[in-house]
Design an enzyme around this catalytic site. Structure first.
Site, short mmCIF file in Angstrom:
data_model
loop_
_atom_site.label_atom_id
_atom_site.label_comp_id
_atom_site.label_asym_id
_atom_site.label_seq_id
_atom_site.Cartn_x
_atom_site.Cartn_y
_atom_site.Cartn_z
N GLY A 178 0.82 -1.20 0.00
CA GLY A 178 0.00 0.00 0.00
C GLY A 178 0.85 1.25 0.00
N VAL A 181 -1.05 7.31 2.10
CA VAL A 181 -0.43 8.24 3.06
C VAL A 181 0.30 7.48 4.17
CG1 VAL A 181 -0.87 10.03 4.77
CG2 VAL A 181 -2.09 10.07 2.59
N GLU A 201 2.13 -1.02 -4.72
CA GLU A 201 0.89 -0.24 -4.85
C GLU A 201 0.07 -0.74 -6.04
OE1 GLU A 201 -2.26 1.83 -4.85
OE2 GLU A 201 -0.89 2.07 -3.15
N HIS A 437 9.29 38.36 5.30
CA HIS A 437 10.48 37.95 4.56
C HIS A 437 11.67 37.85 5.52
CE1 HIS A 437 13.38 37.68 1.30
NE2 HIS A 437 14.12 38.57 1.96
#
Length: 450
Positions: A178, A181, A201, A437
């Protein structure tokens, strides 16, 4: 005693609902058969991220010389890594217990069983030898790991996420069945710690449901790190520690010290008397309306049990909504389009809104703005030779439809784009915001206007 609210399940949905209801003066009883915090806190979200952070620190030390730091002698201790994970879980579960106590939530440890609903709507629940009554019921029983019917799997010493999180022994090799996630997060951890990792997968790309281009980039990143992927491949049998697979009619095998099964999760809908309520179900779980009500107006279902969005942060939002509705304070439901999805690999992946694949399937006109994360000075400073991408999808009038990121810290940046989608902001409206920034977040404006 008759409670205003009874809750079955003490995971993110359950303990959130209990806290919010009790804070508003409602009497609450919460049933949990295992440990408060549910799968997420005890054997899911939190422990995996704790291990992944240890792996990230280890990865940083491996490449310390790139940053002008000498770290010639370093190692890891799996016993201590697991001990730290357990310490954090204990601390957080203790925090939930304290919160329940402070809000006077009655927590019952044990297996609750729904006995029925009376004509006046009163719901009866038993636990051990005690009987409880409630005006409203929240079903928050969560989900469990799917164990696929692969021949030979039942006889094999395989892992699920639970065993993988508890093992103090690092396997020399690991096959993960699998590439979703959970599978990719474990692939990330074990790869970083030196395990030879194979990912099998069934689909033709990892992370189904995430942006395909981003998923492919993450796979390429981990291929460079040594993870071996077999896509479009079906597992046909397990023989001890050997996995038999088939692709395009060709059969081959992969042998590893350990096998980890990670093909998905399904709602827990059995074992607590749900059938006595005769609720309307859908293919995946309990059917609910936009306010989390089931076919019985005083019975709500939140979190994984609905089978819709199996994410802890979704469960929390659904629980908050359900309690607001009980209190008559819920003006609208959840916009699931703005619920972010995150993969805590290294680098991280995050997405919110529509993917290109969804927009193409729906026939929606869009433009895609893309920029490498290296256009952010802060990203370059913190990710020596790091790769990444910021992709933002816009409608014809410039409204933000979706956003997808590869690169650290994607998990922290994605909420900004989720808010933009929730508020139907255009690119120009988002551009009016002042970003500090130097930050990696500046990549959002750079992507839209470079």
């Amino acid at each position: 005693m008759k409670y205003n609210v009874a809750i079955i399940g003490g995971g993110p949905a359950g303990y959130t609902a209990a806290e919010k209801a009790a804070a508003q003066g409602l009497s609450v009883v919460l049933f949990e058969k295992n440990a408060l915090g549910g799968v997420c806190l005890n054997e899911g979200c939190v422990p995996t991220k704790t291990l992944l952070y240890s792996a990230k620190v280890y990865d940083t030390l491996k490449h310390a010389s790139k940053y002008g730091i000498s770290a010639d002698a370093f190692s890891f201790d799996m016993d201590k890594i697991i001990a730290r994970k357990n310490k954090i879980v204990k601390k957080l579960t203790g925090g939930i217990k304290l919160k329940m106590k402070e809000h006077h939530v009655e927590v019952i440890q044990g297996e609750a069983c729904i006995r029925g609903c009376a004509a006046d709507g009163t719901i009866t629940i038993t636990c051990a030898d005690d009987t409880f009554e409630a005006e409203n019921l929240l079903i928050c029983t969560g989900s469990e790991t799917v164990i696929p019917p692969i021949p030979g799997l039942a006889e094999a010493p395989f892992w699920t996420n639970r065993e993988a999180l508890q093992s103090k022994e690092l396997p020399s090799s690991l096959v993960i069945i699998g590439g979703g996630v959970i599978g990719m997060e474990f692939a990330s951890f074990f790869n970083s710690m030196g395990t030879e990792v194979h990912v099998i997968e069934m689909m033709d790309e990892i992370l189904g449901g995430m942006d395909r281009e981003i998923s492919a980039m993450l796979r390429a990143e981990y291929t460079k790190k040594g993870v071996k992927f077999q896509l479009g491949t079906t597992v046909t049998a397990i023989h001890g520690n050997t996995v038999e697979v088939s692709k395009d009619g060709a059969v081959s095998t992969v042998t590893a010290e350990k096998i980890l099964v990670s093909v998905g999760r399904r709602p827990v809908s059995k074992g607590f008397g749900l059938e006595t309520l005769e609720l309307e179900m859908n293919r995946a779980g309990i059917k609910v309306n936009p306010f989390m009500q089931t076919s019985r107006p005083n019975v709500y279902a939140c979190g994984d049990i609905t089978g819709f969005s199996l994410l802890a942060h979704t469960a929390v939002s659904e629980a908050e909504l359900a309690i607001k509705h009980i209190l008559g304070k819920a003006p609208q439901g959840i916009n699931y389009l703005t619920v972010p999805g995150v993969v805590y690999t290294n680098p991280e992946v995050a997405g919110v809104g529509k993917t290109e694949e969804q927009l193409q399937q729906e026939g929606v006109a869009y433009t895609s703005r893309k920029l490498p994360m290296a256009f952010s000075g802060r990203f370059v400073a913190e990710n020596e030779q790091g790769n990444g991408l910021c992709k933002i999808l816009l409608s014809a009038d410039g409204t933000i439809l979706g956003a997808h990121l590869l690169g650290n810290p994607a998990s922290e940046l994605i909420v900004n784009l989720g808010i933009a989608i929730e508020k139907n902001m255009t690119a120009r409206e988002l551009n009016s915001m002042v970003f500090p920034h130097p930050t990696v977040g500046e990549i959002i404006k750079e992507t839209l206007f470079t």
